[in-house]
Design a protein around this motif. Structure first.
Motif, PDB file in Angstrom:
ATOM      1  N   TYR A  82      28.181 -71.189  30.136  1.00 52.55           N
ATOM      2  CA  TYR A  82      28.648 -70.912  31.050  1.00 52.55           C
ATOM      3  C   TYR A  82      30.193 -70.784  30.800  1.00 52.55           C
ATOM      4  O   TYR A  82      31.495 -70.525  31.348  1.00 52.55           O
ATOM      5  N   VAL A  83      30.878 -72.226  30.273  1.00 50.76           N
ATOM      6  CA  VAL A  83      31.975 -72.021  30.279  1.00 50.76           C
ATOM      7  C   VAL A  83      32.716 -71.282  30.334  1.00 50.76           C
ATOM      8  O   VAL A  83      34.038 -71.008  30.196  1.00 50.76           O
ATOM      9  N   LYS A  84      32.222 -71.460  28.222  1.00 50.07           N
ATOM     10  CA  LYS A  84      33.190 -69.892  27.461  1.00 50.07           C
ATOM     11  C   LYS A  84      33.098 -68.856  28.622  1.00 50.07           C
ATOM     12  O   LYS A  84      34.572 -67.839  28.743  1.00 50.07           O
ATOM     13  N   LYS A  85      32.640 -67.941  29.364  1.00 48.09           N
ATOM     14  CA  LYS A  85      32.824 -66.853  30.797  1.00 48.09           C
ATOM     15  C   LYS A  85      34.410 -67.269  31.168  1.00 48.09           C
ATOM     16  O   LYS A  85      34.700 -66.363  32.121  1.00 48.09           O
ATOM     17  N   HIS A 133      53.926 -79.235  30.556  1.00 50.82           N
ATOM     18  CA  HIS A 133      52.709 -78.042  31.590  1.00 50.82           C
ATOM     19  C   HIS A 133      51.294 -78.226  30.981  1.00 50.82           C
ATOM     20  O   HIS A 133      50.820 -77.116  30.844  1.00 50.82           O
ATOM     21  N   TRP A 134      50.959 -79.573  30.076  1.00 51.33           N
ATOM     22  CA  TRP A 134      49.549 -79.452  30.092  1.00 51.33           C
ATOM     23  C   TRP A 134      48.987 -80.001  30.827  1.00 51.33           C
ATOM     24  O   TRP A 134      49.109 -81.269  31.606  1.00 51.33           O
ATOM     25  N   ILE A 135      48.445 -79.750  30.913  1.00 50.83           N
ATOM     26  CA  ILE A 135      46.351 -79.986  31.898  1.00 50.83           C
ATOM     27  C   ILE A 135      45.558 -79.693  31.533  1.00 50.83           C
ATOM     28  O   ILE A 135      45.084 -78.942  30.420  1.00 50.83           O
ATOM     29  N   ASN A 136      44.068 -80.315  32.013  1.00 55.25           N
ATOM     30  CA  ASN A 136      43.140 -80.109  31.759  1.00 55.25           C
ATOM     31  C   ASN A 136      42.530 -80.031  32.766  1.00 55.25           C
ATOM     32  O   ASN A 136      41.993 -80.173  34.425  1.00 55.25           O
ATOM     33  N   VAL A 137      41.589 -78.071  32.929  1.00 55.16           N
ATOM     34  CA  VAL A 137      40.144 -77.840  33.185  1.00 55.16           C
ATOM     35  C   VAL A 137      38.953 -78.537  33.275  1.00 55.16           C
ATOM     36  O   VAL A 137      38.529 -78.682  32.911  1.00 55.16           O
ATOM     37  N   TYR A 138      38.778 -79.225  34.214  1.00 55.66           N
ATOM     38  CA  TYR A 138      37.804 -80.607  33.937  1.00 55.66           C
ATOM     39  C   TYR A 138      36.604 -79.530  35.209  1.00 55.66           C
ATOM     40  O   TYR A 138      36.843 -79.797  36.281  1.00 55.66           O
ATOM     41  N   TYR A 139      35.274 -80.301  34.452  1.00 56.86           N
ATOM     42  CA  TYR A 139      33.877 -79.718  35.363  1.00 56.86           C
ATOM     43  C   TYR A 139      33.583 -80.932  35.398  1.00 56.86           C
ATOM     44  O   TYR A 139      32.329 -81.941  34.280  1.00 56.86           O
ATOM     45  N   PRO A 140      33.910 -81.796  35.983  1.00 53.41           N
ATOM     46  CA  PRO A 140      32.943 -82.755  36.424  1.00 53.41           C
ATOM     47  C   PRO A 140      31.026 -83.131  36.184  1.00 53.41           C
ATOM     48  O   PRO A 140      30.517 -83.745  35.906  1.00 53.41           O
ATOM     49  N   LYS A 141      30.816 -82.650  37.055  1.00 48.78           N
ATOM     50  CA  LYS A 141      28.872 -81.820  36.645  1.00 48.78           C
ATOM     51  C   LYS A 141      28.550 -81.815  35.245  1.00 48.78           C
ATOM     52  O   LYS A 141      27.611 -82.385  35.378  1.00 48.78           O
ATOM     53  N   LEU A 142      29.581 -81.235  34.700  1.00 46.90           N
ATOM     54  CA  LEU A 142      29.181 -80.347  33.638  1.00 46.90           C
ATOM     55  C   LEU A 142      29.462 -81.112  32.015  1.00 46.90           C
ATOM     56  O   LEU A 142      29.288 -81.322  31.152  1.00 46.90           O
ATOM     57  N   ARG A 188      16.618 -79.845  31.513  1.00 44.04           N
ATOM     58  CA  ARG A 188      17.180 -78.404  32.502  1.00 44.04           C
ATOM     59  C   ARG A 188      18.443 -78.621  32.748  1.00 44.04           C
ATOM     60  O   ARG A 188      18.531 -79.917  33.280  1.00 44.04           O
ATOM     61  N   ILE A 189      19.387 -77.754  32.688  1.00 48.05           N
ATOM     62  CA  ILE A 189      20.944 -78.025  33.520  1.00 48.05           C
ATOM     63  C   ILE A 189      20.689 -76.527  34.456  1.00 48.05           C
ATOM     64  O   ILE A 189      20.765 -75.334  33.910  1.00 48.05           O
ATOM     65  N   ASP A 190      21.091 -77.200  35.421  1.00 45.72           N
ATOM     66  CA  ASP A 190      21.691 -76.226  36.788  1.00 45.72           C
ATOM     67  C   ASP A 190      22.673 -75.752  36.836  1.00 45.72           C
ATOM     68  O   ASP A 190      23.444 -76.444  36.771  1.00 45.72           O
ATOM     69  N   LEU A 191      22.840 -74.760  36.956  1.00 43.39           N
ATOM     70  CA  LEU A 191      23.984 -74.084  36.521  1.00 43.39           C
ATOM     71  C   LEU A 191      24.428 -73.245  37.719  1.00 43.39           C
ATOM     72  O   LEU A 191      24.115 -72.341  37.961  1.00 43.39           O
TER      73      LEU A 191
END
Length: 198
Positions: free
Chosen positions: A183-186, A76-85, A38-41
């Motif tokens: 979710y991340v694609k959106k 200007h290289w960056i990461n958009v990082y989702y810690p919980k996911l 189960r993944i709560d988004l």
């Protein structure tokens, strides 16, 4: 059918070690359906990228923007990082003004970086997304047990080349990650729809 009991006594310790019960069962065994973790988004919510880059966009409030620390990283290289996911959208950028050879190389590299997943991919779907700002974005959706499930690039062919790829820092199988990938694609679509060059 009678029940059978098996006991094992450890003689040296004089203790009862195990007790097993086996009994016959009536009826057919029905396997349980395949289950997923189960993944709560959280609900989608966005914020503006802080100034300091030749581009700007909106990204998830549930993500952090981190500087790319790899040895190949450009300014200007960056990461958009989702810690919980444990999800990461790697963003690369190049100024191609007056550099037609660099532009050609970046186009080839974008294709190569996607096609190198063909060995494990069960499908690679390529689409062109037109953003509200008039940009055309090449989007690649990869299916199967691939390390990157979503990649994209956009360029005005004269000054800017902007590329991204989604990765997960987990060994979880992609079918289990499907809700998180969607979710991340959106969020990536929101990023692209709000992308502007400075």
């Amino acid at each position: 059918m009678p029940a059978f009991r098996f006991f094992c006594v450890l003689p040296a310790l004089g203790l009862l070690a195990t007790a097993c019960t086996s009994s016959g069962s009536e009826g057919d065994y029905t396997p349980k359906p395949k289950g997923y973790n189960r993944i709560d988004l959280p609900p989608h919510a966005y914020q503006q990228l802080a100034p300091g880059h030749p581009y700007t966009f909106q990204y998830s409030r549930h993500a952090r923007v981190l500087r790319d620390s790899s040895y190949l990283a450009q300014p200007h290289w960056i990461n958009v990082y989702y810690p919980k996911l444990q999800a990461n959208v790697q963003i690369t950028y190049a100024n191609i003004a007056g550099k037609p050879q660099l532009y050609t190389k970046l186009l080839e590299d974008a294709r190569k970086l996607t096609s190198k997943h063909e060995i494990k991919a069960t499908a690679i779907d390529e689409n062109i997304l037109k953003t509200p700002n008039g940009m055309r974005v090449a989007v690649f959706e990869l299916q199967g047990e691939v390390p990157s499930q979503f990649q994209f690039y956009t360029t005005d062919s004269t000054k800017h080349f902007f590329r991204g790829a989604l990765y997960f820092r987990t060994a979880t199988a992609n079918d289990s990650l499907a809700p998180v990938i969607d979710y991340v694609k959106k969020d990536i679509v929101q990023l692209l729809n709000t992308l502007k060059y400075q």
